[in-house]
Motif scaffolding. Sequence first.
Motif, PDB file in Angstrom:
ATOM      1  N   GLY A  17      17.565  32.559  26.689  1.00 30.66           N
ATOM      2  CA  GLY A  17      18.236  31.273  26.841  1.00 30.66           C
ATOM      3  C   GLY A  17      19.730  31.386  26.575  1.00 30.66           C
ATOM      4  O   GLY A  17      20.543  30.780  27.289  1.00 30.66           O
ATOM      5  N   ARG A  18      20.112  32.167  25.552  1.00 31.86           N
ATOM      6  CA  ARG A  18      21.529  32.339  25.264  1.00 31.86           C
ATOM      7  C   ARG A  18      22.229  33.092  26.390  1.00 31.86           C
ATOM      8  O   ARG A  18      23.380  32.808  26.727  1.00 31.86           O
ATOM      9  CB  ARG A  18      21.706  33.111  23.947  1.00 31.86           C
ATOM     10  CG  ARG A  18      21.160  32.363  22.749  1.00 31.86           C
ATOM     11  CD  ARG A  18      21.923  31.065  22.492  1.00 31.86           C
ATOM     12  NE  ARG A  18      21.247  30.240  21.502  1.00 31.86           N
ATOM     13  CZ  ARG A  18      20.597  29.120  21.771  1.00 31.86           C
ATOM     14  NH1 ARG A  18      20.534  28.684  23.014  1.00 31.86           N
ATOM     15  NH2 ARG A  18      20.012  28.424  20.817  1.00 31.86           N
ATOM     16  N   PHE A  19      21.529  34.060  26.978  1.00 37.04           N
ATOM     17  CA  PHE A  19      22.108  34.802  28.097  1.00 37.04           C
ATOM     18  C   PHE A  19      22.315  33.884  29.303  1.00 37.04           C
ATOM     19  O   PHE A  19      23.373  33.914  29.947  1.00 37.04           O
ATOM     20  CB  PHE A  19      21.204  35.982  28.476  1.00 37.04           C
ATOM     21  CG  PHE A  19      21.706  36.773  29.651  1.00 37.04           C
ATOM     22  CD1 PHE A  19      22.673  37.747  29.477  1.00 37.04           C
ATOM     23  CD2 PHE A  19      21.216  36.534  30.930  1.00 37.04           C
ATOM     24  CE1 PHE A  19      23.152  38.471  30.562  1.00 37.04           C
ATOM     25  CE2 PHE A  19      21.686  37.248  32.018  1.00 37.04           C
ATOM     26  CZ  PHE A  19      22.656  38.230  31.833  1.00 37.04           C
ATOM     27  N   LEU A  20      21.306  33.066  29.607  1.00 31.87           N
ATOM     28  CA  LEU A  20      21.427  32.160  30.747  1.00 31.87           C
ATOM     29  C   LEU A  20      22.513  31.110  30.502  1.00 31.87           C
ATOM     30  O   LEU A  20      23.207  30.687  31.440  1.00 31.87           O
ATOM     31  CB  LEU A  20      20.081  31.474  31.015  1.00 31.87           C
ATOM     32  CG  LEU A  20      18.957  32.387  31.513  1.00 31.87           C
ATOM     33  CD1 LEU A  20      17.660  31.608  31.653  1.00 31.87           C
ATOM     34  CD2 LEU A  20      19.338  33.039  32.839  1.00 31.87           C
ATOM     35  N   LEU A  78      27.253  44.943  19.636  1.00 26.68           N
ATOM     36  CA  LEU A  78      25.831  44.732  19.388  1.00 26.68           C
ATOM     37  C   LEU A  78      25.613  43.530  18.479  1.00 26.68           C
ATOM     38  O   LEU A  78      24.671  42.742  18.674  1.00 26.68           O
ATOM     39  CB  LEU A  78      25.233  45.993  18.766  1.00 26.68           C
ATOM     40  CG  LEU A  78      23.706  46.034  18.604  1.00 26.68           C
ATOM     41  CD1 LEU A  78      23.035  45.964  19.965  1.00 26.68           C
ATOM     42  CD2 LEU A  78      23.283  47.305  17.875  1.00 26.68           C
ATOM     43  N   LEU A  79      26.481  43.377  17.493  1.00 30.10           N
ATOM     44  CA  LEU A  79      26.410  42.216  16.608  1.00 30.10           C
ATOM     45  C   LEU A  79      26.546  40.919  17.402  1.00 30.10           C
ATOM     46  O   LEU A  79      25.767  39.979  17.213  1.00 30.10           O
ATOM     47  CB  LEU A  79      27.516  42.305  15.551  1.00 30.10           C
ATOM     48  CG  LEU A  79      27.781  41.024  14.741  1.00 30.10           C
ATOM     49  CD1 LEU A  79      26.653  40.787  13.756  1.00 30.10           C
ATOM     50  CD2 LEU A  79      29.120  41.110  14.021  1.00 30.10           C
ATOM     51  N   GLN A  80      27.527  40.846  18.296  1.00 27.46           N
ATOM     52  CA  GLN A  80      27.776  39.617  19.041  1.00 27.46           C
ATOM     53  C   GLN A  80      26.690  39.320  20.070  1.00 27.46           C
ATOM     54  O   GLN A  80      26.458  38.168  20.412  1.00 27.46           O
ATOM     55  CB  GLN A  80      29.135  39.692  19.733  1.00 27.46           C
ATOM     56  CG  GLN A  80      30.297  39.717  18.768  1.00 27.46           C
ATOM     57  CD  GLN A  80      31.625  39.520  19.470  1.00 27.46           C
ATOM     58  OE1 GLN A  80      31.866  38.516  20.118  1.00 27.46           O
ATOM     59  NE2 GLN A  80      32.490  40.514  19.352  1.00 27.46           N
ATOM     60  N   GLY A  85      25.487  34.386  16.362  1.00 23.93           N
ATOM     61  CA  GLY A  85      25.532  33.114  15.658  1.00 23.93           C
ATOM     62  C   GLY A  85      26.151  33.203  14.284  1.00 23.93           C
ATOM     63  O   GLY A  85      26.587  32.185  13.739  1.00 23.93           O
ATOM     64  N   VAL A  86      26.229  34.411  13.706  1.00 25.81           N
ATOM     65  CA  VAL A  86      26.810  34.550  12.371  1.00 25.81           C
ATOM     66  C   VAL A  86      28.289  34.158  12.378  1.00 25.81           C
ATOM     67  O   VAL A  86      28.817  33.683  11.371  1.00 25.81           O
ATOM     68  CB  VAL A  86      26.632  35.996  11.848  1.00 25.81           C
ATOM     69  CG1 VAL A  86      27.516  36.977  12.619  1.00 25.81           C
ATOM     70  CG2 VAL A  86      26.917  36.075  10.359  1.00 25.81           C
ATOM     71  N   LEU A  87      28.954  34.316  13.538  1.00 25.40           N
ATOM     72  CA  LEU A  87      30.369  33.984  13.622  1.00 25.40           C
ATOM     73  C   LEU A  87      30.599  32.482  13.740  1.00 25.40           C
ATOM     74  O   LEU A  87      31.741  32.029  13.626  1.00 25.40           O
ATOM     75  CB  LEU A  87      31.005  34.708  14.816  1.00 25.40           C
ATOM     76  CG  LEU A  87      30.918  36.239  14.767  1.00 25.40           C
ATOM     77  CD1 LEU A  87      31.488  36.846  16.038  1.00 25.40           C
ATOM     78  CD2 LEU A  87      31.659  36.776  13.547  1.00 25.40           C
ATOM     79  N   GLY A  88      29.535  31.716  13.991  1.00 23.03           N
ATOM     80  CA  GLY A  88      29.655  30.260  14.057  1.00 23.03           C
ATOM     81  C   GLY A  88      28.921  29.546  12.949  1.00 23.03           C
ATOM     82  O   GLY A  88      28.885  28.313  12.914  1.00 23.03           O
ATOM     83  N   LEU A  89      28.335  30.314  12.034  1.00 20.63           N
ATOM     84  CA  LEU A  89      27.544  29.721  10.957  1.00 20.63           C
ATOM     85  C   LEU A  89      28.400  28.847  10.041  1.00 20.63           C
ATOM     86  O   LEU A  89      27.979  27.751   9.633  1.00 20.63           O
ATOM     87  CB  LEU A  89      26.876  30.835  10.151  1.00 20.63           C
ATOM     88  CG  LEU A  89      26.021  30.417   8.957  1.00 20.63           C
ATOM     89  CD1 LEU A  89      24.892  29.491   9.397  1.00 20.63           C
ATOM     90  CD2 LEU A  89      25.450  31.639   8.242  1.00 20.63           C
ATOM     91  N   LEU A 115      21.952  32.120  17.565  1.00 19.53           N
ATOM     92  CA  LEU A 115      22.310  30.905  18.295  1.00 19.53           C
ATOM     93  C   LEU A 115      23.367  31.131  19.374  1.00 19.53           C
ATOM     94  O   LEU A 115      23.572  30.264  20.210  1.00 19.53           O
ATOM     95  CB  LEU A 115      22.823  29.841  17.312  1.00 19.53           C
ATOM     96  CG  LEU A 115      21.769  28.952  16.661  1.00 19.53           C
ATOM     97  CD1 LEU A 115      22.439  27.961  15.710  1.00 19.53           C
ATOM     98  CD2 LEU A 115      20.955  28.207  17.695  1.00 19.53           C
ATOM     99  N   ARG A 116      24.048  32.255  19.342  1.00 21.42           N
ATOM    100  CA  ARG A 116      25.156  32.445  20.270  1.00 21.42           C
ATOM    101  C   ARG A 116      25.207  33.880  20.772  1.00 21.42           C
ATOM    102  O   ARG A 116      24.944  34.820  20.026  1.00 21.42           O
ATOM    103  CB  ARG A 116      26.488  32.084  19.584  1.00 21.42           C
ATOM    104  CG  ARG A 116      27.676  32.106  20.515  1.00 21.42           C
ATOM    105  CD  ARG A 116      28.889  31.444  19.894  1.00 21.42           C
ATOM    106  NE  ARG A 116      29.355  32.137  18.702  1.00 21.42           N
ATOM    107  CZ  ARG A 116      30.499  31.851  18.085  1.00 21.42           C
ATOM    108  NH1 ARG A 116      31.250  30.871  18.522  1.00 21.42           N
ATOM    109  NH2 ARG A 116      30.865  32.518  17.012  1.00 21.42           N
ATOM    110  N   LEU A 117      25.505  34.034  22.056  1.00 18.44           N
ATOM    111  CA  LEU A 117      25.720  35.341  22.663  1.00 18.44           C
ATOM    112  C   LEU A 117      27.134  35.357  23.226  1.00 18.44           C
ATOM    113  O   LEU A 117      27.502  34.484  24.018  1.00 18.44           O
ATOM    114  CB  LEU A 117      24.702  35.621  23.771  1.00 18.44           C
ATOM    115  CG  LEU A 117      24.765  36.983  24.460  1.00 18.44           C
ATOM    116  CD1 LEU A 117      23.366  37.401  24.927  1.00 18.44           C
ATOM    117  CD2 LEU A 117      25.698  36.968  25.677  1.00 18.44           C
TER     118      LEU A 117
END
Length: 253
Positions: A17-20, A78-80, A85-89, A115-117
């Motif tokens: 879903g995040r990819f789409l 790889l993290l992103q 989502g850790v960067l938007g937490l 939550l985020r890609l």
Amino acid sequence: MEAWSRWFRAWPLLLRGRFLEAWQDSTGFWASILARGINNSLWLLVFYLFFLRFPEVRGFRFEDLVLTWAMAFGALGLLQVLWGGVLGLARLAETGELEVHLALPVPPLPYLLSLRLQPTGLGDLLWSMGTLVFLGVNWLYALCALIGASLVALGFFLALASLSLWGLRVQSLLPVAYAGLVQFATWPPNVYKPTIKALLLSLIPAFWLGPLPARAVLEGSGLLTLWASGLGFFALGSVGFWVGLRRYVAPGG
């Protein structure tokens, strides 16, 4: 356990879903990936010209620089891709949006992390993989080193973002921390003084992203230490998240 079972079943669908979601703007998606590849390659060209004039700097050669960059950008990419989502937490905690996600019947931490890609992260990861293939290193060992280094980055950003659960506003600091991590992770360790080296192994774990994984790939050893450090940083960040979540109060009460 039932909640974790639901999570493991849902995780592939969530990633899809995040990819789409990122793919909705296909032009921007591919432009972001291409821009990252061009940016990284141009910087390598600059340093290639530098090393033509100075073939070796304190025992560090251009080939060492390329491998160090490939590992650092691959770990952050790889993290992103997997846990962006850790960067938007911190933003979710600071705006009160976190409460919406906490009501879902899944473990909150892995759900929030996925939550985020970031397409730029996918660009860094693809560039890294292509560079590693070009260098002809042991592919399996390099992939394992990338995962270990990515765990270090995940633990670092999770610990930093978890400070927002205590009422601190750290979202604006995350881009600065990311840029600083990239900057320090792509330079050889021997250019720093011992006190700075100690700092870059602990408080700002930049050496675990670039120089040490690169050395592990070259020497064929040190993978266990890298993974132990990655799991240690991730455990520290997870403890910070869970402790902070227990006393978290959304803005406005």
